[in-house]
Design a protein around this motif. Structure first.
Motif, PDB file in Angstrom:
ATOM      1  N   ASN A   1     -11.533  -2.970  -2.584  1.00 23.06           N
ATOM      2  CA  ASN A   1     -10.319  -4.118  -3.313  1.00 23.06           C
ATOM      3  C   ASN A   1      -9.294  -4.983  -2.430  1.00 23.06           C
ATOM      4  OD1 ASN A   1     -11.125  -3.442  -6.065  1.00 23.06           O
ATOM      5  ND2 ASN A   1     -10.067  -1.443  -5.925  1.00 23.06           N
ATOM      6  N   LEU A   2      -8.519  -3.868  -1.208  1.00 21.97           N
ATOM      7  CA  LEU A   2      -7.501  -4.787  -0.331  1.00 21.97           C
ATOM      8  C   LEU A   2      -8.240  -5.939   0.418  1.00 21.97           C
ATOM      9  CD1 LEU A   2      -5.856  -4.347   1.197  1.00 21.97           C
ATOM     10  CD2 LEU A   2      -6.321  -2.631   2.583  1.00 21.97           C
ATOM     11  N   ARG A   3      -9.840  -5.618   0.040  1.00 20.60           N
ATOM     12  CA  ARG A   3     -10.445  -6.926   1.200  1.00 20.60           C
ATOM     13  C   ARG A   3     -10.828  -8.124   0.324  1.00 20.60           C
ATOM     14  NH1 ARG A   3     -13.490  -5.467   5.888  1.00 20.60           N
ATOM     15  NH2 ARG A   3     -14.867  -7.554   5.241  1.00 20.60           N
ATOM     16  N   ALA A   4     -10.742  -7.168  -0.640  1.00 26.46           N
ATOM     17  CA  ALA A   4     -11.190  -9.016  -2.343  1.00 26.46           C
ATOM     18  C   ALA A   4      -9.185 -10.027  -1.570  1.00 26.46           C
ATOM     19  CB  ALA A   4     -11.272  -8.288  -3.150  1.00 26.46           C
ATOM     20  N   THR A   5      -8.298  -9.013  -1.581  1.00 29.71           N
ATOM     21  CA  THR A   5      -6.868  -9.807  -2.211  1.00 29.71           C
ATOM     22  C   THR A   5      -7.048 -10.670  -0.844  1.00 29.71           C
ATOM     23  OG1 THR A   5      -5.852  -7.708  -0.460  1.00 29.71           O
ATOM     24  CG2 THR A   5      -6.326  -7.480  -2.974  1.00 29.71           C
TER      25      THR A   5
ATOM     26  N   ILE B   1       0.576  -0.989  -0.130  1.00 29.85           N
ATOM     27  CA  ILE B   1       0.075  -0.104   0.296  1.00 29.85           C
ATOM     28  C   ILE B   1       0.730   1.120  -0.064  1.00 29.85           C
ATOM     29  CG2 ILE B   1      -1.339   1.146   1.319  1.00 29.85           C
ATOM     30  CD1 ILE B   1      -2.904  -1.191   2.245  1.00 29.85           C
ATOM     31  N   LEU B   2       1.067   2.651  -1.359  1.00 26.06           N
ATOM     32  CA  LEU B   2       1.824   3.346  -1.509  1.00 26.06           C
ATOM     33  C   LEU B   2       0.816   3.933  -0.305  1.00 26.06           C
ATOM     34  CD1 LEU B   2       3.899   4.581  -2.350  1.00 26.06           C
ATOM     35  CD2 LEU B   2       2.975   4.834  -4.354  1.00 26.06           C
ATOM     36  N   LEU B   3       0.820   4.831   0.408  1.00 23.66           N
ATOM     37  CA  LEU B   3       0.331   5.893   1.702  1.00 23.66           C
ATOM     38  C   LEU B   3       0.428   7.158   1.316  1.00 23.66           C
ATOM     39  CD1 LEU B   3      -1.433   6.530   3.817  1.00 23.66           C
ATOM     40  CD2 LEU B   3       0.472   6.136   5.701  1.00 23.66           C
ATOM     41  N   GLU B   4       2.065   6.651   0.604  1.00 19.79           N
ATOM     42  CA  GLU B   4       2.539   8.459   0.690  1.00 19.79           C
ATOM     43  C   GLU B   4       3.759   8.342  -0.524  1.00 19.79           C
ATOM     44  OE1 GLU B   4       4.077  11.410   3.306  1.00 19.79           O
ATOM     45  OE2 GLU B   4       2.713  10.786   4.724  1.00 19.79           O
ATOM     46  N   PRO B   5       4.103   9.793  -2.203  1.00 20.54           N
ATOM     47  CA  PRO B   5       5.124   8.807  -2.532  1.00 20.54           C
ATOM     48  C   PRO B   5       6.666   8.631  -1.938  1.00 20.54           C
ATOM     49  CG  PRO B   5       3.174  10.561  -3.252  1.00 20.54           C
ATOM     50  CD  PRO B   5       3.719  10.668  -2.026  1.00 20.54           C
ATOM     51  N   ILE B   6       6.975   8.255  -2.740  1.00 21.86           N
ATOM     52  CA  ILE B   6       8.561   7.697  -1.609  1.00 21.86           C
ATOM     53  C   ILE B   6      10.059   8.149  -2.625  1.00 21.86           C
ATOM     54  CG2 ILE B   6      10.543   6.674  -0.618  1.00 21.86           C
ATOM     55  CD1 ILE B   6       8.300   4.614   0.003  1.00 21.86           C
TER      56      ILE B   6
ATOM     57  N   THR C   1       2.501  -4.697  -8.719  1.00 23.25           N
ATOM     58  CA  THR C   1       1.056  -4.139  -8.330  1.00 23.25           C
ATOM     59  C   THR C   1       0.927  -4.003  -7.482  1.00 23.25           C
ATOM     60  OG1 THR C   1       0.237  -5.343 -10.296  1.00 23.25           O
ATOM     61  CG2 THR C   1      -1.549  -3.628  -9.216  1.00 23.25           C
ATOM     62  N   TYR C   2       0.631  -2.107  -6.359  1.00 18.14           N
ATOM     63  CA  TYR C   2      -0.062  -1.706  -5.443  1.00 18.14           C
ATOM     64  C   TYR C   2      -0.612  -0.734  -5.767  1.00 18.14           C
ATOM     65  CZ  TYR C   2       3.442   2.233  -7.512  1.00 18.14           C
ATOM     66  OH  TYR C   2       3.181   3.248  -7.536  1.00 18.14           O
ATOM     67  N   LEU C   3      -1.101  -0.734  -4.462  1.00 13.36           N
ATOM     68  CA  LEU C   3      -2.121  -0.076  -4.212  1.00 13.36           C
ATOM     69  C   LEU C   3      -2.111   1.550  -4.001  1.00 13.36           C
ATOM     70  CD1 LEU C   3      -5.207  -2.597  -2.234  1.00 13.36           C
ATOM     71  CD2 LEU C   3      -5.206  -1.565  -4.772  1.00 13.36           C
ATOM     72  N   GLU C   4      -2.669   1.993  -4.229  1.00 16.92           N
ATOM     73  CA  GLU C   4      -2.593   3.264  -3.779  1.00 16.92           C
ATOM     74  C   GLU C   4      -3.076   4.517  -2.769  1.00 16.92           C
ATOM     75  OE1 GLU C   4      -0.797   7.861  -5.637  1.00 16.92           O
ATOM     76  OE2 GLU C   4      -0.605   5.729  -6.912  1.00 16.92           O
ATOM     77  N   TRP C   5      -3.497   4.773  -1.564  1.00 18.49           N
ATOM     78  CA  TRP C   5      -4.041   5.441  -1.041  1.00 18.49           C
ATOM     79  C   TRP C   5      -4.967   6.420  -1.646  1.00 18.49           C
ATOM     80  CZ3 TRP C   5      -7.901   4.709   2.163  1.00 18.49           C
ATOM     81  CH2 TRP C   5      -8.477   5.493   3.036  1.00 18.49           C
ATOM     82  N   PRO C   6      -5.940   6.957  -2.162  1.00 14.09           N
ATOM     83  CA  PRO C   6      -6.591   7.875  -2.769  1.00 14.09           C
ATOM     84  C   PRO C   6      -6.918   9.542  -1.533  1.00 14.09           C
ATOM     85  CG  PRO C   6      -7.806   5.682  -2.294  1.00 14.09           C
ATOM     86  CD  PRO C   6      -7.141   5.397  -1.906  1.00 14.09           C
ATOM     87  N   LYS C   7      -6.711  10.457  -2.079  1.00 14.09           N
ATOM     88  CA  LYS C   7      -7.024  11.037  -1.345  1.00 14.09           C
ATOM     89  C   LYS C   7      -8.224  11.566  -1.153  1.00 14.09           C
ATOM     90  CE  LYS C   7      -2.783  11.446  -0.492  1.00 14.09           C
ATOM     91  NZ  LYS C   7      -2.117  10.864   0.990  1.00 14.09           N
ATOM     92  N   GLU C   8      -8.619  11.282  -2.336  1.00 14.95           N
ATOM     93  CA  GLU C   8     -10.244  12.086  -2.442  1.00 14.95           C
ATOM     94  C   GLU C   8     -11.241  10.622  -1.750  1.00 14.95           C
ATOM     95  OE1 GLU C   8      -8.562  10.737  -5.067  1.00 14.95           O
ATOM     96  OE2 GLU C   8      -8.049  12.495  -6.563  1.00 14.95           O
ATOM     97  N   ARG C   9     -11.638  11.420  -0.799  1.00  9.85           N
ATOM     98  CA  ARG C   9     -12.712  10.201  -0.175  1.00  9.85           C
ATOM     99  C   ARG C   9     -13.998   9.820  -0.933  1.00  9.85           C
ATOM    100  NH1 ARG C   9     -12.404  11.397   5.043  1.00  9.85           N
ATOM    101  NH2 ARG C   9     -14.330   9.475   5.850  1.00  9.85           N
TER     102      ARG C   9
END
Length: 608
Positions: A580-584, A538-543, A563-571
């Motif tokens: 998607n995370l629960r499905a994995t 999970i990419l919480l913030e860009p590195i 493939t990684y999941l990127e945390w969206p800033k938009e609610r």
């Protein structure tokens, strides 16, 4: 009145390194760079308030007063790598604030002197002087800290005008060298002495002996000697009483072994604490000194190294063996018995090293870039104080043999071997535990790895959203699921083993955490050892790439290929993210009484 700006002369000097590829420009009203501009004369358009002037790497052959008379604020002047043949210091008579003057790498063979009262740094090295260009006026430069000189001969009287100065560094370049009068260097008062001898000449060893009697830190480049060992000027034992050097560095050394050993014996008895030899080539004996004649010298060395000396660290790097006609095992024995704390033998094509016969004082050993194999330190129980062992870039097949034969507190061979050893040990304990304690059954949907600095997001977003609602997810978190009494590393490995997936919350904070690196390594190990697909990124913030340390090369590879999941800033996108995370991590966990071992009430007092 003399005024100084807030920017120190050393800042100006550092600024030159940033200008190598800049065309003639004026950086601001205080700095002017004309380096590498094919100039044959000093420009007439230099701003009047210039304090730092770079005229290096041009074709300037002469200097005159009118070229500098209006630069009354000038403090730093770099004229290196030009074609100047005559230096008249009166050119700078109106530059009263001048502190840094570099005229190295020119063709200067004659100087006309004048006292530059505030000069701190003067470099005349790599020029065409026959005698050292030290004028009587230099003795009045009481602020002088660094002086670079060149010559083809040195006499006792050459340093008489500056013997009273308290210098920080003296740098000597001695090309086409023909004469050295012993004790000439010893009149100097300097903390650092750096000598670059002629590349293709036989070295003048009194320079080494007198240099060790002159400065605390001594560096000599180009020690070559092709004459017979019988002609080697051995050092006098009286020299030991005069030696001041505690840090000695020798670079580009090409000597016969008997000469090297004689020098080493001198150094061992001396106050030298750190000896570094780089680019070492050794040869001989060839005919004139047989193995039979050489063994007594080695025997003397063996007796010597068993005694306590001042030396704490020995470094040999980039070693090449030209001709060598005696049993190298004898030499390995000498090294293994050294009574020092730090030993480095790197890039030496060394195929083996013996275990010390007695309890060793080695705390740090670096044998990187050699030809060592699994035979190293087998059944070795004398390295009891060893804390760091570096063995990268050798020919090992199973470093676990080395780790089991040494008693390292910290084994870096490299970092990943230590981690593999931890993994193996935990697996071994699991196999030998009681049947009721074996934990091959999955107990968690996912283990969470994150930096403590990202804990608010994990506790307020990740855990509530995964553990709530229908078909709730069971997460393994260190604060509530690590077992007190077990080591942190063992808890990490066990949690990863008992979890279907491992979730890594990536951010700049993550790559700065040592414990996160542990967790990523063990999870990655499981991925390959079990051929599983257990990692979720999970990419919480860009590195930014420059923030990722070199040891995180696995993370770089994973982010490039997986493939990684990127945390969206938009609610508005959060619901899809959680789905998607629960499905994995959707899986039915087996019901087992072993889950009690990792009950939610178990809490670790200190977090990772």
């Amino acid at each position: 009145m003399r005024s100084l700006t807030n920017i120190s002369v050393f800042t100006y000097t550092f600024a030159f390194t940033l200008w190598n590829n800049i065309q003639p420009t004026v950086e601001d009203e205080f700095m002017a760079n004309y380096s590498s501009s094919s100039l044959t004369n000093v420009p007439k358009t230099i701003p009047v308030h210039t304090q730092v002037l770079d005229l290096s790497h041009n074709r300037i052959s002469g200097l005159s007063i009118p070229e500098f008379i209006y630069l009354s604020d000038l403090q730093v002047l770099n004229l290196s790598h030009n074609l100047i043949m005559l230096l008249d210091f009166s050119v700078f008579i109106f530059n009263e604030n001048l502190e840094y003057l570099d005229l190295s790498y020119n063709n200067i063979s004659k100087v006309c002197c004048l006292t530059l009262a505030y000069l701190r740094h003067l470099d005349l090295s790599f020029n065409k002087f026959t005698a050292l260009p030290i004028c009587q006026e230099f003795g009045n430069m009481f602020h002088l800290e660094y002086i670079g000189l060149s010559a083809t001969m040195i006499r006792r009287s050459d340093f008489r005008y500056i013997r009273h100065l308290q210098l920080h560094t003296v740098f000597l370049t001695l090309e086409n060298f023909s004469l050295y009068e012993p004790q000439s260097l010893t009149v100097l008062t300097t903390r650092n002495l750096h000598i670059v001898f002629a590349e293709n000449q036989n070295f003048t060893f009194p320079l080494l002996y007198d240099g060790m009697s002159t400065s605390e830190n001594l560096k000599i480049v180009n020690l070559r000697y092709t004459l017979s060992y019988r002609h080697f000027p051995s050092p006098s034992l009286m020299l030991l009483k005069k030696i001041k050097t505690t840090a000695l560095m020798l670079d580009a050394v090409d000597l016969q072994w008997p000469i090297i050993l004689q020098i080493f014996m001198l150094i061992w008895y001396s106050p030298v604490e750190r000896l570094t030899v780089t680019n070492l080539s050794f040869h001989g004996p060839v005919g004139e000194l047989t193995e039979h004649a050489f063994l007594p010298l080695l025997s003397s060395v063996e007796q010597l190294i068993s005694l306590d000396g001042s030396m704490k660290a020995l470094t040999l790097e980039h070693v090449r063996n030209k001709v060598y006609y005696f049993n190298q095992g004898i030499l390995y024995r000498q090294f293994s018995e050294l009574n020092i704390a730090n030993l480095t033998i790197a890039d030496a094509y060394m195929p083996h090293m013996l275990c010390p016969n007695r309890t060793s004082s080695f705390q740090y050993i670096n044998f990187s870039h050699n030809a060592l194999t699994d035979e190293l330190f087998q059944n070795c129980g004398t390295l009891v104080d060893l804390k760091l062992l570096i063995l990268k870039k050798n020919k090992f097949e199973s470093l676990l043999k080395v780790s089991s034969m040494t008693m390292c507190i910290y084994l870096d061979v490299p970092w990943y071997v230590r981690m593999t050893w931890q993994w193996t040990q935990t697996k071994r304990r699991a196999r030998h535990s009681r049947p009721g304690e074996q934990g091959n059954i999955l107990q968690f949907h996912a283990f969470i790895s994150y930096s403590e600095r990202d804990s608010l997001w994990v506790k307020n977003e990740l855990i509530p959203n995964l553990e709530k609602g229908e078909g709730c997810v069971q997460l393994c978190q260190h604060e509530r699921n690590f077992i007190p009494g077990k080591s942190i590393v063992e808890n990490i490995i066990n949690c990863i083993e008992k979890s279907y997936k491992s979730i890594f919350v990536l951010s700049p904070n993550f790559v700065q955490s040592e414990w996160c690196h542990y967790e990523l390594y063990f999870a990655h190990h499981k991925l390959f050892s079990e051929n599983s697909n257990s990692l979720i990124l999970i990419l919480l913030e860009p590195i930014p790439p420059y923030l990722i340390p070199a040891r995180y090369h696995k993370l770089k590879a994973l982010m490039a290929k997986r493939t990684y999941l990127e945390w969206p800033k938009e609610r508005s996108k959060h619901a899809l993210f959680w789905a998607n995370l629960r499905a994995t991590i959707s899986i039915d966990l087996p019901i087992s009484g072993e889950a009690n071992e990792y009950g939610s009430d178990a809490t670790l007092t200190s977090s990772i």
